[in-house]
Write a protein that holds these residues in place. Structure first.
Motif, PDB file in Angstrom:
ATOM      1  N   LYS A   1     -48.042 -33.771 -65.249  1.00 27.68           N
ATOM      2  CA  LYS A   1     -47.976 -34.481 -66.454  1.00 27.68           C
ATOM      3  C   LYS A   1     -47.649 -33.767 -67.539  1.00 27.68           C
ATOM      4  N   ASN A   2     -47.777 -32.159 -67.038  1.00 32.13           N
ATOM      5  CA  ASN A   2     -47.782 -31.042 -67.439  1.00 32.13           C
ATOM      6  C   ASN A   2     -46.711 -30.784 -68.499  1.00 32.13           C
ATOM      7  N   LYS A   3     -45.741 -31.513 -69.508  1.00 35.10           N
ATOM      8  CA  LYS A   3     -44.706 -30.548 -69.731  1.00 35.10           C
ATOM      9  C   LYS A   3     -44.402 -29.234 -70.048  1.00 35.10           C
ATOM     10  N   THR A   4     -45.150 -28.223 -69.416  1.00 34.05           N
ATOM     11  CA  THR A   4     -45.179 -26.895 -70.002  1.00 34.05           C
ATOM     12  C   THR A   4     -44.694 -26.311 -68.636  1.00 34.05           C
ATOM     13  N   LEU A   5     -45.603 -27.202 -67.493  1.00 28.98           N
ATOM     14  CA  LEU A   5     -45.037 -26.582 -66.168  1.00 28.98           C
ATOM     15  C   LEU A   5     -43.441 -27.848 -65.593  1.00 28.98           C
ATOM     16  N   LEU A   6     -43.429 -28.636 -66.042  1.00 31.85           N
ATOM     17  CA  LEU A   6     -42.042 -29.339 -65.466  1.00 31.85           C
ATOM     18  C   LEU A   6     -41.069 -28.589 -66.443  1.00 31.85           C
ATOM     19  N   SER A   7     -41.867 -27.815 -67.159  1.00 31.60           N
ATOM     20  CA  SER A   7     -39.967 -27.264 -68.402  1.00 31.60           C
ATOM     21  C   SER A   7     -39.938 -26.061 -67.278  1.00 31.60           C
ATOM     22  N   LEU A   8     -41.214 -25.414 -66.867  1.00 31.89           N
ATOM     23  CA  LEU A   8     -40.981 -24.215 -65.471  1.00 31.89           C
ATOM     24  C   LEU A   8     -40.154 -24.189 -65.101  1.00 31.89           C
ATOM     25  N   LEU A   9     -40.859 -25.903 -64.234  1.00 28.63           N
ATOM     26  CA  LEU A   9     -40.310 -26.020 -62.430  1.00 28.63           C
ATOM     27  C   LEU A   9     -38.629 -26.114 -62.853  1.00 28.63           C
ATOM     28  N   SER A  10     -37.938 -26.938 -64.209  1.00 27.55           N
ATOM     29  CA  SER A  10     -36.917 -27.580 -64.968  1.00 27.55           C
ATOM     30  C   SER A  10     -35.969 -26.202 -64.773  1.00 27.55           C
ATOM     31  N   LYS A  11     -36.269 -24.760 -65.123  1.00 29.83           N
ATOM     32  CA  LYS A  11     -35.801 -23.875 -65.435  1.00 29.83           C
ATOM     33  C   LYS A  11     -35.975 -22.969 -64.244  1.00 29.83           C
ATOM     34  N   VAL A  12     -36.650 -23.274 -63.023  1.00 27.91           N
ATOM     35  CA  VAL A  12     -36.433 -22.223 -61.315  1.00 27.91           C
ATOM     36  C   VAL A  12     -35.294 -23.096 -61.631  1.00 27.91           C
ATOM     37  N   GLU A  13     -35.116 -24.170 -61.495  1.00 27.32           N
ATOM     38  CA  GLU A  13     -34.885 -25.232 -60.605  1.00 27.32           C
ATOM     39  C   GLU A  13     -32.640 -24.580 -61.326  1.00 27.32           C
ATOM     40  N   ASN A  14     -33.142 -24.693 -62.025  1.00 25.12           N
ATOM     41  CA  ASN A  14     -31.240 -24.354 -63.137  1.00 25.12           C
ATOM     42  C   ASN A  14     -31.415 -22.811 -62.495  1.00 25.12           C
ATOM     43  N   PHE A  15     -31.948 -21.814 -62.443  1.00 21.97           N
ATOM     44  CA  PHE A  15     -31.757 -21.400 -62.337  1.00 21.97           C
ATOM     45  C   PHE A  15     -30.583 -20.422 -60.871  1.00 21.97           C
ATOM     46  N   LEU A  16     -31.931 -22.124 -59.868  1.00 20.62           N
ATOM     47  CA  LEU A  16     -31.040 -21.695 -59.099  1.00 20.62           C
ATOM     48  C   LEU A  16     -29.507 -22.253 -58.134  1.00 20.62           C
ATOM     49  N   LEU A  17     -29.594 -23.470 -59.095  1.00 25.73           N
ATOM     50  CA  LEU A  17     -28.253 -24.322 -59.119  1.00 25.73           C
ATOM     51  C   LEU A  17     -27.554 -23.136 -59.584  1.00 25.73           C
ATOM     52  N   GLN A  18     -27.715 -22.136 -60.450  1.00 31.21           N
ATOM     53  CA  GLN A  18     -26.673 -21.774 -61.260  1.00 31.21           C
ATOM     54  C   GLN A  18     -26.471 -20.441 -59.927  1.00 31.21           C
ATOM     55  N   ASN A  19     -26.855 -19.974 -59.109  1.00 28.42           N
ATOM     56  CA  ASN A  19     -27.024 -18.765 -58.886  1.00 28.42           C
ATOM     57  C   ASN A  19     -26.857 -18.858 -56.986  1.00 28.42           C
ATOM     58  N   ALA A  20     -26.524 -19.905 -56.377  1.00 24.30           N
ATOM     59  CA  ALA A  20     -26.108 -19.889 -55.632  1.00 24.30           C
ATOM     60  C   ALA A  20     -24.882 -20.714 -55.102  1.00 24.30           C
ATOM     61  N   SER A  21     -24.529 -19.562 -53.676  1.00 22.32           N
ATOM     62  CA  SER A  21     -23.024 -19.844 -54.076  1.00 22.32           C
ATOM     63  C   SER A  21     -22.283 -20.942 -53.559  1.00 22.32           C
ATOM     64  N   VAL A  22     -23.474 -21.775 -53.287  1.00 23.65           N
ATOM     65  CA  VAL A  22     -22.798 -23.090 -53.367  1.00 23.65           C
ATOM     66  C   VAL A  22     -24.388 -24.196 -53.270  1.00 23.65           C
ATOM     67  N   VAL A  23     -23.643 -25.398 -54.330  1.00 20.76           N
ATOM     68  CA  VAL A  23     -24.730 -26.503 -54.133  1.00 20.76           C
ATOM     69  C   VAL A  23     -24.604 -27.694 -53.533  1.00 20.76           C
ATOM     70  N   SER A  24     -25.151 -28.911 -52.350  1.00 22.01           N
ATOM     71  CA  SER A  24     -24.718 -29.474 -51.748  1.00 22.01           C
ATOM     72  C   SER A  24     -26.298 -30.189 -52.076  1.00 22.01           C
ATOM     73  N   SER A  25     -25.703 -31.484 -52.116  1.00 20.99           N
ATOM     74  CA  SER A  25     -26.344 -33.003 -51.493  1.00 20.99           C
ATOM     75  C   SER A  25     -26.082 -34.319 -51.023  1.00 20.99           C
ATOM     76  N   ILE A  26     -26.263 -34.523 -50.934  1.00 28.19           N
ATOM     77  CA  ILE A  26     -26.442 -36.147 -49.696  1.00 28.19           C
ATOM     78  C   ILE A  26     -25.913 -37.687 -50.224  1.00 28.19           C
ATOM     79  N   SER A  27     -25.764 -37.913 -51.942  1.00 26.71           N
ATOM     80  CA  SER A  27     -25.026 -38.674 -52.035  1.00 26.71           C
ATOM     81  C   SER A  27     -24.473 -38.975 -53.662  1.00 26.71           C
TER      82      SER A  27
END
Length: 414
Positions: A153-179
């Protein structure tokens, strides 16, 4: 290829991503590749380290071309948003010795599997330092799910996690998922389509297939061959929202033909068992799971399968149990938002009945309708055919293997 797979979940876990991670590694080994795995001691879905791994620290297992490096981790008895984060961080921290060792080995490619989302950080650092391609595979969109379910529920923490996620999505050679639903969400996070790869969960359609009722596990539960068995098999956790199922069980208690089975483990299991006893429900049977060898007999005993998720999950996660249900030729009722990618695919191909999430009355009505519906056999036939055509393991992993070779070739050229 020499491949490094990084994930906290691996065999002998038989549900969730651990099953698919293990099968992926074993398939790649059968193809002649060397696979090293950095993982944790198995704990899922019970949220308790498996008995044979308790009180063990760092452990290395070798099986031919497969090397499994296991690390201890903190496993909370009652997972919450905070304790899950500590759990995930403990895996990352305790796996550092293995990553230090990995710096002295040369890998052709890295694969990390989310959740947890942070599992991409160390592979990214390694890939940058060693100029190694990095595949970030997403089994479910953890940050979006945590936000939707209110686990964090902590918005600051959610914002931080979203930034980390976006960083990884942008910097991986390939992003894959299942659906397809997850693909839409990921592309909406500014991942370019050419850097996305669809890697759906697979199923062994030769091993899991329709069976005569006399060859199923009905006798183990004391059921007759003509009983109507409504089966929920899978994780009993926050994302599933199985709490409302007991209301359906209670409302249908007068129909002696119908037997409900809740098979699985997870954070909510004990609460469900306690509540069923409090209500005096004699038409529901709980079991903790079966061996993988018994899975075909378990799935085949069901007249109707239930695949239950909470609101907002349809495009964020894809229930892994659905592929096995289809392979068994199961008629299922699935909870999913109207017009979600999951709902549209199931309805278009006439694979299941789809009902709104967190609506016990709609779920009950659908069970009552499907019990005596001539469409029951149609759903069973369509599901089996769809599984064979779309979830064949060799077909899916052949394409993934080609992707890995292409990434390595592109990396060597650049």
């Amino acid at each position: 290829m020499r491949i490094l797979l990084y994930t906290p979940n691996f065999l002998p876990e038989l549900t969730g991503s651990g099953k698919y991670n293990g099968e992926l590694a074993e398939w790649l080994v059968r193809r002649g590749h060397q696979v090293d795995v950095i993982t944790a001691h198995p704990y899922y879905p019970q949220w308790q380290v498996h008995k044979e791994y308790r009180n063990k620290l760092w452990l290395i297992e070798r099986k031919g071309l497969l090397t499994i490096r296991r690390t201890p981790l903190y496993v909370p008895k009652k997972p919450t948003g905070t304790t899950r984060m500590l759990h995930e961080l403990s895996f990352a921290f305790n796996s550092l010795p293995y990553w230090i060792g990995a710096l002295f080995r040369k890998y052709d490619i890295l694969i990390s599997v989310c959740p947890p989302m942070q599992v991409g950080l160390l592979p990214y650092l390694y890939s940058t330092f060693k100029r190694t391609p990095f595949v970030f595979h997403i089994q479910d969109l953890q940050v979006d799910a945590a936000r939707t379910l209110g686990l964090i529920k902590n918005k600051t923490l959610l914002s931080l996690l979203s930034k980390v996620e976006n960083f990884l999505l942008q910097n991986a050679s390939v992003v894959s998922s299942i659906s397809e639903g997850m693909r839409e969400v990921i592309l909406g996070k500014n991942v370019k389509p050419e850097r996305y790869f669809m890697l759906p969960n697979w199923v062994d359609t030769d091993f899991i297939q329709p069976l005569p009722q006399k060859d199923t596990l009905r006798s183990m539960f004391g059921f007759k061959l003509d009983d109507i068995v409504v089966l929920y098999a899978g994780n009993l956790g926050e994302k599933q929202g199985v709490e409302g199922l007991l209301t359906v069980v209670e409302n249908m208690a007068h129909d002696s033909r119908v037997k409900f089975v809740i098979n699985g483990d997870g954070a909510l299991r004990e609460a469900l068992v306690t509540e069923a006893k409090r209500r005096g429900l004699s038409n529901v049977y709980f079991s903790r799971g079966v061996s993988y060898q018994q899975l075909p007999q378990l799935l085949a005993m069901a007249t109707i399968h239930l695949v239950i998720q909470k609101k907002g999950m349809s495009n964020l996660v894809l229930p892994s149990k659905l592929t096995s249900i289809m392979a068994a030729g199961g008629a299922a009722i699935v909870t999913a938002e109207p017009n979600s990618t999951l709902a549209n695919e199931l309805i278009t191909n006439r694979l299941t009945i789809v009902v709104p999430p967190e609506d016990p009355q709609a779920l009950e009505n659908s069970i009552r309708i499907l019990i005596d519906s001539p469409s029951l056999e149609d759903f069973q036939t369509n599901a089996r055919r769809y599984a064979i055509d779309n979830f064949n393991q060799d077909m899916i992993l052949d394409k993934f293997e080609t992707l890995l070779f292409d990434l390595i070739l592109d990396n060597s050229v650049s």
